[in-house]
Design an enzyme around this catalytic site. Structure first.
Site, mmCIF file in Angstrom:
data_model
loop_
_atom_site.group_PDB
_atom_site.id
_atom_site.type_symbol
_atom_site.label_atom_id
_atom_site.label_comp_id
_atom_site.label_asym_id
_atom_site.label_seq_id
_atom_site.Cartn_x
_atom_site.Cartn_y
_atom_site.Cartn_z
ATOM 1 N N TYR A 157 75.523 63.613 122.269
ATOM 2 C CA TYR A 157 75.380 64.907 121.332
ATOM 3 C C TYR A 157 76.810 65.323 121.187
ATOM 4 C CZ TYR A 157 74.413 69.663 120.397
ATOM 5 O OH TYR A 157 74.100 70.801 119.897
ATOM 6 N N LYS A 161 78.591 66.061 117.519
ATOM 7 C CA LYS A 161 79.211 67.159 116.937
ATOM 8 C C LYS A 161 80.445 67.420 116.694
ATOM 9 C CE LYS A 161 74.841 69.217 116.826
ATOM 10 N NZ LYS A 161 74.553 69.852 115.644
#
Ligand code: NAD
Length: 250
Positions: A157, A161
């Site tokens: 994740y 990002k």
């Protein structure tokens, strides 16, 4: 009304923070395309906007499929004739569980990259012809403060990002000549109701580390999306705006 008649697509617009973006831009007069893989949720948000006198269309989309993202752009053009803003908000976030990096299955890594990074690329590709033709457009990519702070146990994740920031900068340089602005937002941990439950200790610690010592809510992010969608930000591109109550500073 700062977005009167602007056509704004919000991916992942049916749930969580995306729902707040959809409702928020509608209140500023935008015609909103609520695009989500959860079609029922998108329909509910579009209906709510209409009930409040706004203009909205619900469109099912899986951002990992170019055909589906192209269909989303086509449905928008068919209904409203233009695309002013794309908010690339859809992501795998609440759907993934924290775990040590060595325990992340390869398929889960690939899926996170497909939704959180390739999804932005495909959605940008899908709206680009319309924005180029119009001679103006705005793309807003939702990154995360995790990319600045390096949250552990979320390697896929956080990596995705971080990629959103590079994607934003490179695309901004490429699309400047088309007068298309590309910017990113890094929200801090936001209590949207869909993220993993935090212990009271974790919440207290988070509050203490913020300059503004309170929890962050979806509404805290809406103003920045409206600003980046509006003419007030017309000379801003390639930037990452950190909205976290002064936790990370960059
Ligand atoms: N909640 C937070 O604390 C926080 C903090 C920083 C950044 N963010 C980012 O903000 C955005 C919204 O966060 P949230 O908390 O509302 O997340 P969420 O997990 O609740 O919602 C994600 C949305 O994306 C949609 N989605 C997932 N896969 C999709 C696909 N393949 N195609 C289309 N839509 C798909 C979901 O249906 C949902 O509407 C995400 O990009 C997230 O990474 C969230």
């Amino acid at each position: 009304m700062r977005l009167k008649d602007k056509v704004v697509i919000v991916t992942g617009g049916g749930v969580g923070i995306g729902r707040a973006y959809s409702m928020g831009v509608a209140k500023e007069g935008a015609r909103v395309v609520v695009a989500d893989i959860q079609e029922d949720e998108a329909k509910k948000v579009a209906a709510e906007i209409q009930q409040e006198g706004g203009e909205a269309l619900a469109v099912p989309v899986d951002v990992t499929s170019f055909d589906k993202t192209r269909a989303m752009a086509e449905a928008t053009l068919q209904k409203y004739g233009r695309i002013d803003v794309l908010v690339n908000n859809a992501a795998l976030y609440s759907a993934i569980k924290k775990k040590p990096f060595s325990e992340i299955p390869e398929e889960e890594w690939d899926r996170v990259m497909a939704v959180n990074l390739k999804g932005l690329f495909l959605c940008a590709k899908a709206v680009y012809p319309a924005m180029k033709k119009q001679g103006k457009g705005k793309i807003i990519n939702i990154s995360s403060g995790t990319a600045l702070g390096g949250t552990p146990f979320y390697l896929h994740y956080v990596t995705s990002k971080g990629g959103v920031i590079g994607f934003t900068r490179a695309l901004a340089r490429e699309l400047g000549l088309d007068n298309i602005a590309v910017n990113a937002i890094t929200p801090g941990l936001t209590l949207s109701g869909s993220q993993q439950a935090l212990t009271p200790e974790q919440l207290t610690d988070r509050r203490r580390r913020r300059s503004f010592q309170r929890d962050q809510y979806p509404q805290d992010l809406v103003g920045t999306v409206i600003f980046l969608s509006s003419e007030d930000s017309d000379f801003i591109t390639g930037q990452t705006i950190n909205v976290d109550g002064g936790l990370n500073m960059h």
